[in-house]
Design an enzyme around this catalytic site. Structure first.
Site, PDB file in Angstrom:
ATOM      1  CE  LYS A  78      25.299  64.212 135.043  1.00 13.58           C
ATOM      2  NZ  LYS A  78      24.136  65.100 134.652  1.00 13.58           N
ATOM      3  CB  SER A 159      23.444  67.301 138.095  1.00 14.78           C
ATOM      4  OG  SER A 159      23.157  66.691 136.938  1.00 14.78           O
ATOM      5  CB  SER A 183      22.487  69.084 134.684  1.00 15.80           C
ATOM      6  OG  SER A 183      22.178  69.013 135.936  1.00 15.80           O
TER       7      SER A 183
END
Ligand code: GLN
Length: 493
Positions: A78, A159, A183
């Site tokens: 990420k 997210s 998330s």
């Protein structure tokens, strides 16, 4: 079978048996990314040369018998984890060209154990969002499609939408992610994969771009519960550089996945039966209960009475911490700088932050600054902290009656791009089942458990006691075996 179809554990076994090399495996992912990423936008930055170089070294270590636990396995990171020498943007213009001179602890741990990094996965800007729609680098397309609607683009959740979409579409064996209010778990559920937010303190936050520091926690997403256990085993561990990191041994999470649930008491919290919950979500929850009962667990009705305050509490605490964490992006030290010739310091701040932050981030900063300001601090921030303590106490008390808790992961399946986009409150409702775990600091796992009538994946959530990820993995493993979720997204590498 294509190499990209391997689970992480399957690829690990194939590498062990020399059925495939890490270079071959990595090349397959690099090619799949090249073909599909222009469409899905799951990666902001790809690092194929670096990945192939790492894979070559991994093959050498495998040959020499010095392989680490994740040797040669290609994963995505990420783009919130600082990676030395590789651009780390947090999906924000303000960090658009930031190349960290250091490596986050979590990614250092993964490199130590031999993992290969394919690139940096897309996300909502500064991890604020539930659809990946706030990324300054554009949204991510969910590789799943509603039956009969091949042209409707669905969101991957957020997210960690890039991480989840990359794994679901076979553009990585697994990925790192972070979870401040859901998330990891919500995008995992939307993309038909597994994901765990560990206990607060289990993984170091050092080198992870901060959103809300008392809630942020790193964790993995992957196709199976076992794959998540393998990744977490490497990501976790005490780090003196993070004062909130827990000095505790890292258990053998993968062993826990097959432990079974015989004799475990599974709490079913009545407050999670929210108004307007779609019948399909309720039905999935019932199915999950039946699966665990069948596997030998006992179901117990429990009450978590302060659940209804969790969302408003989260949306005070998280923006408050965000407004303070994001004060560092001032155009002076690093990242974007926007100034006119005659700009004074305030003008520099204003221009840089107005140009660098997207509208959702600006909204959070405004909410956060408001709830922390003199006159409102006691009414909002202090009150929210008090309610947070009550939410945590609900869980502390529940553990007298149960060993783990089962809930739905999300109140709906993946929605279409643009839906909820101009209604922040509707967007915030996505987190209704997940934020409690962050407020209480407990572990939560999302596991794919079925499809809705449009053919989209739905997830169940398992919550556990602090630092008892092993029980969470055991329950998740049992659900995974019973659900036997074999559906695949229509778009994949
Ligand atoms: N959707 C939540 C938010 O926007 C959670 C995000 C997260 O966990 N990082 O804050």
């Amino acid at each position: 079978m294509k190499p990209t179809d391997f689970t992480l554990a399957g690829a690990k076994a194939a590498l062990d048996e020399r059925a495939i090399s890490s270079v071959e495996l990595t090349k397959a992912f690099v090619d799949a990314i090249e073909a599909l990423n222009p469409r899905l936008n799951a990666y902001i930055t790809t690092t194929p040369e670096l990945a192939l170089e790492q894979a070559k070294k991994a093959d050498e270590r495998i040959a020499a018998g010095t392989a680490g636990p994740l040797e040669g396995l290609p994963i995505a990171i990420k783009d919130l984890f600082a990676t030395k020498g590789v651009k780390t943007t947090a999906a924000s213009k303000i960090l658009g060209n930031f190349v960290p001179p250091y490596e986050s602890t979590v990614t250092s741990n993964l490199l130590r154990d031999g993992a290969v990094f394919l690139g940096k996965a897309n996300l909502d800007e500064f991890a604020m969002g539930s659809s990946n729609g706030t990324s300054a680098f554009g949204g991510v397309e969910n590789p799943w499609k509603r039956a009969g609607e091949p042209d409707t683009k669905l969101v991957p959740g957020g997210s960690s939408g890039g991480s989840a979409a990359a794994v679901a579409a076979r553009l990585a064996l697994g990925a790192t992610a972070t979870d401040t209010g859901g998330s990891i778990r919500q995008p995992a559920a939307f993309c038909g994969i597994a994901g765990i937010k560990p206990t607060y303190g289990r993984c170091s936050r050092w080198g992870v771009v901060a959103y809300a520091s008392s809630l942020d926690q790193a964790g993995p997403v992957a196709r199976t519960v076992e794959d998540c256990a393998l990744l977490l085993g490497s990501m976790a561990g005490f780090d003196p550089k993070d004062s909130t990191s827990a000095d505790m041994a890292v258990p053998d999470f993968a062993a826990a996945v097959v432990r079974g649930v015989k004799g475990l008491r599974i709490g079913i919290p009545k407050e999670y039966r929210i108004d307007g919950m779609p019948a399909e979500i309720e039905a999935l929850w019932q199915t999950g209960m039946a699966m665990l009962k069948e596997a030998g667990a006992t179901l117990v009705d429990i009450s978590l009475p302060h659940t209804k305050y969790a969302l408003p509490t989260y949306y005070i605490v998280a923006p408050a911490e965000a407004s303070s964490n994001l004060a560092r992006y001032d155009g002076v030290r690093y990242g974007l700088r926007v100034a006119e010739k005659d700009s004074d310091l305030n003008d520099l701040y204003e221009r840089t932050r107005a140009a660098g932050f997207g509208s959702e981030v600006q909204r959070r900063i405004m909410i956060g600054t408001y709830v922390l300001s003199a006159g409102y601090y006691d009414a909002y921030y202090v009150k929210a902290q008090q309610v947070r303590a009550l939410i945590k106490r609900d869980f502390d008390q529940a553990w007298a009656h149960c060993d783990a808790i089962l809930t739905p992961a999300t109140p709906s399946a993946a929605f279409a791009e643009g839906e909820n986009a101009d209604d922040p409150i509707a967007m915030y409702l996505n987190d209704v089942f997940t934020v409690t775990a962050n407020l209480a600091g407990i572990p939560g796992l999302s596991v794919p458990a079925g499809l809705d009538k449009q053919g989209l994946p739905l997830g169940l959530q398992v919550l556990g006691k602090p630092f008892d990820e092993e029980t969470v993995f055991a329950v998740g493993g049992a659900i995974e075996r019973a659900a036997n979720f074999t559906a695949v997204p229509s778009v994949r590498g």
